[in-house]
Design a protein around this motif. Sequence first.
Motif, PDB file in Angstrom:
ATOM      1  N   SER A  84       0.842  -1.187   0.000  1.00 34.19           N
ATOM      2  CA  SER A  84       0.000   0.000   0.000  1.00 34.19           C
ATOM      3  C   SER A  84       0.876   1.234   0.000  1.00 34.19           C
ATOM      4  O   SER A  84       2.066   1.189   0.309  1.00 34.19           O
ATOM      5  CB  SER A  84      -0.898   0.006   1.228  1.00 34.19           C
ATOM      6  OG  SER A  84      -0.094   0.127   2.376  1.00 34.19           O
TER       7      SER A  84
ATOM      8  N   GLN B   5      -5.404  -5.670   0.529  1.00 38.44           N
ATOM      9  CA  GLN B   5      -6.570  -4.778   0.601  1.00 38.44           C
ATOM     10  C   GLN B   5      -7.455  -4.937  -0.634  1.00 38.44           C
ATOM     11  O   GLN B   5      -8.678  -4.891  -0.528  1.00 38.44           O
ATOM     12  CB  GLN B   5      -6.110  -3.328   0.766  1.00 38.44           C
ATOM     13  CG  GLN B   5      -5.599  -3.050   2.179  1.00 38.44           C
ATOM     14  CD  GLN B   5      -4.941  -1.702   2.324  1.00 38.44           C
ATOM     15  OE1 GLN B   5      -4.284  -1.217   1.415  1.00 38.44           O
ATOM     16  NE2 GLN B   5      -5.104  -1.094   3.479  1.00 38.44           N
TER      17      GLN B   5
ATOM     18  N   PRO C 277     -11.443   5.368  11.763  1.00 35.01           N
ATOM     19  CA  PRO C 277     -11.100   4.138  11.043  1.00 35.01           C
ATOM     20  C   PRO C 277     -11.822   2.890  11.540  1.00 35.01           C
ATOM     21  O   PRO C 277     -12.094   1.993  10.759  1.00 35.01           O
ATOM     22  CB  PRO C 277      -9.600   4.013  11.259  1.00 35.01           C
ATOM     23  CG  PRO C 277      -9.138   5.399  11.523  1.00 35.01           C
ATOM     24  CD  PRO C 277     -10.259   6.061  12.272  1.00 35.01           C
ATOM     25  N   ASN C 278     -12.136   2.814  12.847  1.00 34.03           N
ATOM     26  CA  ASN C 278     -12.795   1.598  13.305  1.00 34.03           C
ATOM     27  C   ASN C 278     -14.304   1.711  13.282  1.00 34.03           C
ATOM     28  O   ASN C 278     -15.001   0.785  13.647  1.00 34.03           O
ATOM     29  CB  ASN C 278     -12.294   1.220  14.702  1.00 34.03           C
ATOM     30  CG  ASN C 278     -12.632   2.268  15.722  1.00 34.03           C
ATOM     31  OD1 ASN C 278     -13.773   2.428  16.118  1.00 34.03           O
ATOM     32  ND2 ASN C 278     -11.638   3.021  16.133  1.00 34.03           N
TER      33      ASN C 278
ATOM     34  N   LEU D 206     -14.713   0.270   5.251  1.00 28.44           N
ATOM     35  CA  LEU D 206     -13.543   0.346   6.124  1.00 28.44           C
ATOM     36  C   LEU D 206     -12.300   0.812   5.383  1.00 28.44           C
ATOM     37  O   LEU D 206     -11.413   1.411   5.965  1.00 28.44           O
ATOM     38  CB  LEU D 206     -13.259  -1.030   6.732  1.00 28.44           C
ATOM     39  CG  LEU D 206     -14.149  -1.448   7.889  1.00 28.44           C
ATOM     40  CD1 LEU D 206     -13.969  -2.920   8.174  1.00 28.44           C
ATOM     41  CD2 LEU D 206     -13.851  -0.621   9.123  1.00 28.44           C
ATOM     42  N   ILE D 207     -12.221   0.504   4.108  1.00 29.24           N
ATOM     43  CA  ILE D 207     -11.080   0.977   3.316  1.00 29.24           C
ATOM     44  C   ILE D 207     -11.621   1.597   2.038  1.00 29.24           C
ATOM     45  O   ILE D 207     -12.793   1.449   1.706  1.00 29.24           O
ATOM     46  CB  ILE D 207     -10.070  -0.139   2.978  1.00 29.24           C
ATOM     47  CG1 ILE D 207     -10.741  -1.253   2.195  1.00 29.24           C
ATOM     48  CG2 ILE D 207      -9.436  -0.693   4.235  1.00 29.24           C
ATOM     49  CD1 ILE D 207      -9.758  -2.291   1.675  1.00 29.24           C
TER      50      ILE D 207
ATOM     51  N   THR E 154      -6.346   3.008  16.267  1.00 32.99           N
ATOM     52  CA  THR E 154      -7.740   3.018  15.832  1.00 32.99           C
ATOM     53  C   THR E 154      -8.363   1.633  15.886  1.00 32.99           C
ATOM     54  O   THR E 154      -9.582   1.500  15.806  1.00 32.99           O
ATOM     55  CB  THR E 154      -7.856   3.574  14.410  1.00 32.99           C
ATOM     56  OG1 THR E 154      -6.971   2.850  13.554  1.00 32.99           O
ATOM     57  CG2 THR E 154      -7.513   5.035  14.375  1.00 32.99           C
ATOM     58  N   TRP E 155      -7.544   0.577  15.987  1.00 37.71           N
ATOM     59  CA  TRP E 155      -8.119  -0.772  16.125  1.00 37.71           C
ATOM     60  C   TRP E 155      -7.701  -1.459  17.408  1.00 37.71           C
ATOM     61  O   TRP E 155      -8.427  -2.277  17.932  1.00 37.71           O
ATOM     62  CB  TRP E 155      -7.792  -1.642  14.901  1.00 37.71           C
ATOM     63  CG  TRP E 155      -8.728  -1.339  13.780  1.00 37.71           C
ATOM     64  CD1 TRP E 155      -8.490  -0.514  12.705  1.00 37.71           C
ATOM     65  CD2 TRP E 155     -10.084  -1.795  13.620  1.00 37.71           C
ATOM     66  NE1 TRP E 155      -9.617  -0.443  11.927  1.00 37.71           N
ATOM     67  CE2 TRP E 155     -10.596  -1.208  12.439  1.00 37.71           C
ATOM     68  CE3 TRP E 155     -10.901  -2.640  14.371  1.00 37.71           C
ATOM     69  CZ2 TRP E 155     -11.908  -1.451  11.983  1.00 37.71           C
ATOM     70  CZ3 TRP E 155     -12.207  -2.885  13.924  1.00 37.71           C
ATOM     71  CH2 TRP E 155     -12.685  -2.295  12.743  1.00 37.71           C
TER      72      TRP E 155
ATOM     73  N   SER F 211      -5.731   0.535  10.718  1.00 34.22           N
ATOM     74  CA  SER F 211      -6.065  -0.178   9.489  1.00 34.22           C
ATOM     75  C   SER F 211      -4.984  -0.016   8.432  1.00 34.22           C
ATOM     76  O   SER F 211      -5.030  -0.675   7.396  1.00 34.22           O
ATOM     77  CB  SER F 211      -7.417   0.285   8.954  1.00 34.22           C
ATOM     78  OG  SER F 211      -7.463   1.683   8.896  1.00 34.22           O
ATOM     79  N   GLY F 212      -3.995   0.862   8.670  1.00 31.40           N
ATOM     80  CA  GLY F 212      -2.922   1.032   7.695  1.00 31.40           C
ATOM     81  C   GLY F 212      -1.598   0.446   8.133  1.00 31.40           C
ATOM     82  O   GLY F 212      -0.674   0.316   7.331  1.00 31.40           O
TER      83      GLY F 212
ATOM     84  N   PHE G 201      -3.645  -4.425   8.085  1.00 30.59           N
ATOM     85  CA  PHE G 201      -4.989  -4.099   8.574  1.00 30.59           C
ATOM     86  C   PHE G 201      -5.068  -4.698   9.970  1.00 30.59           C
ATOM     87  O   PHE G 201      -5.437  -5.845  10.158  1.00 30.59           O
ATOM     88  CB  PHE G 201      -6.077  -4.662   7.655  1.00 30.59           C
ATOM     89  CG  PHE G 201      -7.422  -4.004   7.865  1.00 30.59           C
ATOM     90  CD1 PHE G 201      -7.884  -3.714   9.139  1.00 30.59           C
ATOM     91  CD2 PHE G 201      -8.215  -3.650   6.794  1.00 30.59           C
ATOM     92  CE1 PHE G 201      -9.094  -3.091   9.341  1.00 30.59           C
ATOM     93  CE2 PHE G 201      -9.436  -3.022   6.981  1.00 30.59           C
ATOM     94  CZ  PHE G 201      -9.873  -2.746   8.257  1.00 30.59           C
TER      95      PHE G 201
END
Lengths: 363, 680
Positions: A165, A190, A331-332, A337-338, B213-214, B234-235, B260
């Motif tokens: 990514s 992803q 983000p959560n 989600l993406i 965030t997670w 998530s990144g 993720f």
Amino acid sequence: MKQNLLTLILCVVFYSLFSCGDNGNDDYIQIPAGLASPVIMNLDSIPYTKLSHYNFFEGDIKNQQPVQGVLPYDLNSSLFTDYALKKRFVWMPEGTKATYVTDGEVLDFPTGTALIKTFYYDNAYPSGTTDIVETRIMIKKADGWIFANYVWNAEMTEAVLTTNSGSKTIKWYQGDYLRTVNYKIPSQAQCASCHTLNNTFVPIGPKPQNLNKNYTYTDSVNNQLYKWMAIGYLNAVPPNIASTADWTDVSLSLDVRARSYLDINCAHCHTTGGSCSYTPMNLAFNKTNIRSNLGICIEPQDFVSGDEQYIIAGQDAEASLMLSKIRTTDPNEMMPLIGRSLIHREGIALIQEWIDTMDAACP
Amino acid sequence: MKQLFTLALFSLACISAGAQTNCDNAPVVTPGIHNVSFAQGSQAPLLMCFNALPGATALGAWYKYIPDNDYSVTLTTNVGGYPLSDTRLNVYSGSCNNFTCVAGDDDSGGSATSLVHFDVVQGTTYYFAFDNIYSSDDFVFNLTEQEFVPSLFTQRAISLQGTKWCIADMNGDYLDDIVAVEGNSVNLLTQNTNGNGFTPVSYQFPAAQNSPTWSISAGDYDKNGYNDLLFGSSGGASIILASSNNTGFSNVLDSPESIFSQRSNFVDINNDGNLDAFVCHDIAPNVYFQNDGNEGFTYHQGGLGDYGSGGNYGSIWIDYDNDGDIDLFIAKCRGGLNEAGIDELHRNNGDGTFTNVAAEAGLADLHQSWSAAWGDYDNDGDMDIMIGNSAGVYGDNSNLPDSLKQHKLMRNNGDGTFTNITSGSGFDTFTSSNLVHVAHDFDNDGYTDVFCGANTIMHNNGDMTFSPIVITAGSGPIGDLNNDGFLDIQNDNYIYLNSPNGNNWIKINLHGVASNRNGIGARIELYGTGQGWEKQIRDVKSGDGFYYMSTLNTHFGIGTLDAIDRVVIKWPSGTVDTIENPAINSALLVTEGTHVLGTKQLNATAFAVYPNPAKEVLNIKSVVSFDTTKASIYSIDGKLVKSATVQDAAIPVQHLAKGTYIIKVQDKSGKQYSATFIKG
């Protein structure tokens, strides 16, 4: 949105019979017999390291002018990806064609098919040029689809294969507003996280329900399915296709617009066989004629951080979890989600109006 | 007499005709089923005790209830055998012209009926007021009284900006602090020394690519005495390293590629004495940062959950087979009845490799779970599991067998296998599906409970059955926020302080030396008699449940026991510390290697060093041959001071400064041994 394709099929027959005498804007000489597509597709050595190696485009690659056999296409509604614009192309090996399965399932493409999608921004800061970010390709090998993502260089002379990514800061003018986004380029994993159904990698867009629309080709306007059939990229399809709509088309009902929007933005995951099928929704267009599949008056399962009682609370968008999920960038919390880091203001307005004007409230 | 009779008749008339139309003439009800109908001209309740508007033109029906004792009361309009109506209900105390809200509800009873639970005080008057805003049909309500159980937790507001997902000691005093992350700053509420309140502190950290965030985890990655933080987003994932002088954060380690992230953990995967950072990957095989011992790392993917499309949600590190090394369980979830949803148990082979043994253990189920709570629920000396159900019965899930549509309680058989004992355990009838499930003894009765989210603690009854206790707190990090030995809960802007109930307790704080600084992966055993158990066990862990980080201190409740026989710490290094008769109702700080039993007390197969103190050479006494293997010697503050090759069961130590050291040796099978010695 049912369009009578029978008329169009009859047209094909008519044209096939009489097109010899029509020397005018004949659309069907794009693949005359004997003139092979210059696309280079060796399934043993793909993905190539550079986009140009496929020879999908002629001339300056950044102009995205397709070569013989690379056919542009569009979808009735498309996934929101931070306001990026998209150009889509399909290519199939000579003598092969896709087969219709159902209105709501991806066409059964022949081995060797390439689905090409370029993400770009017009009116880029400062001088209003076009900023091409990435070209994502799905190629169908004998044992299934693979993902190949190409990130463009600054000069826009080439795009290079990338499996991890990344991100790129984009500034562009949206009307009079200068906007900025930290655009996210997906990793292979992803890509797979959305493009997986029943544990198999699949395309999402090219379903008859989404392709059933007119497209302005270089020399004519035609229904895409008809065009694909005409050039030998598709076998017969039924005369009536239960189709999604362009969610931006305000002449259509809010319901069909909203259901079309939810299909293309959510149903890759929220449907039978999808990764999120364990949530109480099925947002596939051909399932959302059943209201409960939309989550209307359905209680969510422990994913609530506010006090929303239902996934969709009829006539009350503010009390609907769906709205809060698409209106956040946490983000959560956010949905999807993406694929986005901005909120889609126009999409939110659509869903909000649709919910607020529903026939009935929940008890 | 006549007058009395008339009065009685009049009263009766009131009840049958004009009664229940307003607060003043509300009839008194007692537990049981009561008919309700709305009379014309009746008064609608205007004070709403739930989030709703009163119906301006609505009718009302009123009842009065005066309990003869303190009770926990349930009132429902969903009564089997009677027609159901769309009801709304408010419950008040106070007087008819000055109400106080007690409870209120619209539809919690199902099928648009109402359901409220509330506690009542003997002799107080309560008013039940229904309105007809949705339906004017007749209906019934059922009033039931249960024994009053005092509220377990007291809510208090805190003021702290940022994502508040972590309770850990951040200033080295072993008192739990509240950690929030806001942009590039860590905002702390550090617990005051007397456990009474907090002091705010805020530190900046260098730019990090990821925020929590997670999930978030805490542990001393760089072994400098101050806990570091692990952020999963998530990144990717980032480790935020705390400075060695309690002045904030000096360094950041970012994952080199996209992850993720789901649950993350600090854990010493290769047992080299340095914590590694493990991250569950939602959409690919799991990854970890292997600590290089020098504030850096090597990035690894593979070997710890390799399913191609991931599905990894709740990782938790425990020693399920009591072999002294830490194993990994992964609660997994994936729609589409996809194999990515099959739970995994990775047995530590003791040589740096792991093997997924979920199938032979009886845990390889396609069960939709985001977290599993591990604890020795029956106090028989091995770790059992409550595997949470995180999905409803929808879509593909409806095709699952019934046993996989609910929470699972799995008893450890002690032979590497587990038996499903959900049926009749209480988890079969607790149907709320949740994401966060954690095991703690909240009432210090010596039996580990499960906090399940949905404001419910499943209280361990001591016989492998569990009963729901509804509390005010939702899921969040857990720790002792007022240093009273009872575990508290923090959820967003509130802390929920657990009310002591008279039970006794002990908490164990660890200072690892040859092992990682926090003792993560240590097995702690507590021995006592007289409470129906002989031994309780805990595995020290960083990161359980989902999202949150709970205290690194280890809590034991011991019920009414007023003495503990002994506490045994089995460190990841192999060191075993034994503390006889530790004081109860206090914290016990154990530094690795300071309570090792003398060689006489060890059996013949064990490991010992002599002479002690040693001057020139340290000899190893063991039945295991260590020839040509490597030995590591650590100072008492955890620094590696010497690596040497063992020759003829001896290691030269003449160059070491005087002091106390720990030696760690690995035999050829990979098993580790350690001992403390003094350099004279």
